[in-house]
Design a protein around this motif. Structure first.
Motif, PDB file in Angstrom:
ATOM      1  N   ARG A 129      35.347  40.367 -22.287  1.00  0.00           N
ATOM      2  CA  ARG A 129      34.868  41.179 -22.975  1.00  0.00           C
ATOM      3  C   ARG A 129      33.452  41.550 -22.660  1.00  0.00           C
ATOM      4  O   ARG A 129      32.566  40.892 -22.248  1.00  0.00           O
ATOM      5  CB  ARG A 129      34.890  40.742 -24.709  1.00  0.00           C
ATOM      6  CG  ARG A 129      33.770  39.655 -24.840  1.00  0.00           C
ATOM      7  CD  ARG A 129      34.103  39.289 -26.402  1.00  0.00           C
ATOM      8  NE  ARG A 129      32.957  38.276 -26.527  1.00  0.00           N
ATOM      9  CZ  ARG A 129      31.750  38.656 -27.401  1.00  0.00           C
ATOM     10  NH1 ARG A 129      31.731  39.852 -27.786  1.00  0.00           N
ATOM     11  NH2 ARG A 129      30.956  37.586 -27.593  1.00  0.00           N
ATOM     12  N   ASN A 130      33.139  42.750 -22.877  1.00  0.00           N
ATOM     13  CA  ASN A 130      31.963  43.412 -22.526  1.00  0.00           C
ATOM     14  C   ASN A 130      30.790  43.531 -23.768  1.00  0.00           C
ATOM     15  O   ASN A 130      31.288  43.706 -24.919  1.00  0.00           O
ATOM     16  CB  ASN A 130      32.051  45.067 -21.925  1.00  0.00           C
ATOM     17  CG  ASN A 130      32.874  45.119 -20.815  1.00  0.00           C
ATOM     18  OD1 ASN A 130      32.538  44.273 -19.902  1.00  0.00           O
ATOM     19  ND2 ASN A 130      33.560  46.079 -20.853  1.00  0.00           N
TER      20      ASN A 130
ATOM     21  N   LEU B  50      31.664  39.003 -20.525  1.00  0.00           N
ATOM     22  CA  LEU B  50      31.873  37.360 -21.015  1.00  0.00           C
ATOM     23  C   LEU B  50      33.274  37.107 -20.887  1.00  0.00           C
ATOM     24  O   LEU B  50      34.080  37.747 -21.371  1.00  0.00           O
ATOM     25  CB  LEU B  50      31.305  37.255 -22.295  1.00  0.00           C
ATOM     26  CG  LEU B  50      29.791  37.456 -22.552  1.00  0.00           C
ATOM     27  CD1 LEU B  50      29.573  37.559 -24.099  1.00  0.00           C
ATOM     28  CD2 LEU B  50      28.976  36.557 -21.847  1.00  0.00           C
ATOM     29  N   VAL B  51      33.356  35.731 -20.557  1.00  0.00           N
ATOM     30  CA  VAL B  51      34.792  35.310 -20.002  1.00  0.00           C
ATOM     31  C   VAL B  51      35.035  34.284 -21.017  1.00  0.00           C
ATOM     32  O   VAL B  51      34.256  33.339 -21.177  1.00  0.00           O
ATOM     33  CB  VAL B  51      35.052  34.826 -18.714  1.00  0.00           C
ATOM     34  CG1 VAL B  51      36.448  34.512 -18.221  1.00  0.00           C
ATOM     35  CG2 VAL B  51      34.597  36.045 -17.662  1.00  0.00           C
ATOM     36  N   SER B  52      36.238  34.235 -21.629  1.00  0.00           N
ATOM     37  CA  SER B  52      36.696  32.974 -22.464  1.00  0.00           C
ATOM     38  C   SER B  52      38.090  32.535 -22.030  1.00  0.00           C
ATOM     39  O   SER B  52      38.889  33.226 -21.287  1.00  0.00           O
ATOM     40  CB  SER B  52      36.681  33.351 -23.776  1.00  0.00           C
ATOM     41  OG  SER B  52      37.426  34.226 -24.263  1.00  0.00           O
ATOM     42  N   LEU B  53      38.527  31.273 -22.419  1.00  0.00           N
ATOM     43  CA  LEU B  53      39.814  30.797 -21.926  1.00  0.00           C
ATOM     44  C   LEU B  53      40.641  31.053 -23.232  1.00  0.00           C
ATOM     45  O   LEU B  53      40.407  30.849 -24.292  1.00  0.00           O
ATOM     46  CB  LEU B  53      39.462  29.139 -21.891  1.00  0.00           C
ATOM     47  CG  LEU B  53      40.888  28.559 -21.353  1.00  0.00           C
ATOM     48  CD1 LEU B  53      41.482  29.073 -20.279  1.00  0.00           C
ATOM     49  CD2 LEU B  53      40.795  26.896 -21.116  1.00  0.00           C
TER      50      LEU B  53
ATOM     51  N   ASP C 177      32.262  27.365 -24.423  1.00  0.00           N
ATOM     52  CA  ASP C 177      32.831  28.535 -25.006  1.00  0.00           C
ATOM     53  C   ASP C 177      32.575  29.519 -23.914  1.00  0.00           C
ATOM     54  O   ASP C 177      32.814  29.242 -22.688  1.00  0.00           O
ATOM     55  CB  ASP C 177      31.484  28.949 -25.904  1.00  0.00           C
ATOM     56  CG  ASP C 177      31.708  28.099 -27.126  1.00  0.00           C
ATOM     57  OD1 ASP C 177      32.978  27.784 -27.807  1.00  0.00           O
ATOM     58  OD2 ASP C 177      30.615  27.856 -27.960  1.00  0.00           O
ATOM     59  N   GLU C 178      32.605  30.739 -24.199  1.00  0.00           N
ATOM     60  CA  GLU C 178      32.647  32.105 -23.234  1.00  0.00           C
ATOM     61  C   GLU C 178      31.352  32.026 -22.414  1.00  0.00           C
ATOM     62  O   GLU C 178      30.257  31.408 -23.006  1.00  0.00           O
ATOM     63  CB  GLU C 178      32.803  33.337 -23.758  1.00  0.00           C
ATOM     64  CG  GLU C 178      31.820  33.836 -24.718  1.00  0.00           C
ATOM     65  CD  GLU C 178      31.897  34.913 -25.479  1.00  0.00           C
ATOM     66  OE1 GLU C 178      33.395  35.540 -25.205  1.00  0.00           O
ATOM     67  OE2 GLU C 178      31.331  35.180 -26.216  1.00  0.00           O
TER      68      GLU C 178
END
Length: 105
Positions: A67-68, A74-77, A35-36
């Motif tokens: 997203r903050n 947080l980083v997501s693919l 996940d993120e």
């Protein structure tokens, strides 16, 4: 500098250039496995500025979303979006990368 489009859709050249860098490819591999994750969880050997640069390139190419949440980023693919735009591309690149790593390892 991303080539982009007026539609905001990822462009193939931008995606391929982003994935051509070993650090960015490693980040995408990590994201594809789960996940993120927080921005700071990637490539701990890099300076914060260098890590931010790589994450920005991935985001601008359309591969990731950031997203903050409070003070965390947080980083997501964006795997589903990539699959719709370029069917099979991300899976093929990740599979080929895994094969190369197995041969080298």
């Amino acid at each position: 500098m991303p080539h982009g489009s007026s539609t905001g859709e990822p462009q193939l050249l931008d995606v391929l250039q982003a994935l051509a860098d070993p650090v960015r490819l490693g980040i995408v591999q990590e994201l594809a496995a789960g996940d993120e994750r927080p921005c700071g969880a990637f490539a701990p050997q890099l300076s914060k500025a260098t890590r931010s640069h790589h994450l920005r390139v991935l985001r601008e190419a359309g591969l990731t979303n950031t997203r903050n949440v409070g003070t965390r980023r947080l980083v997501s693919l964006r795997a589903a979006e990539m699959e719709l735009r370029f069917p099979g591309l991300l899976a093929s690149v990740l599979e080929a990368s895994d094969r190369v790593a197995t041969v080298r390892g």
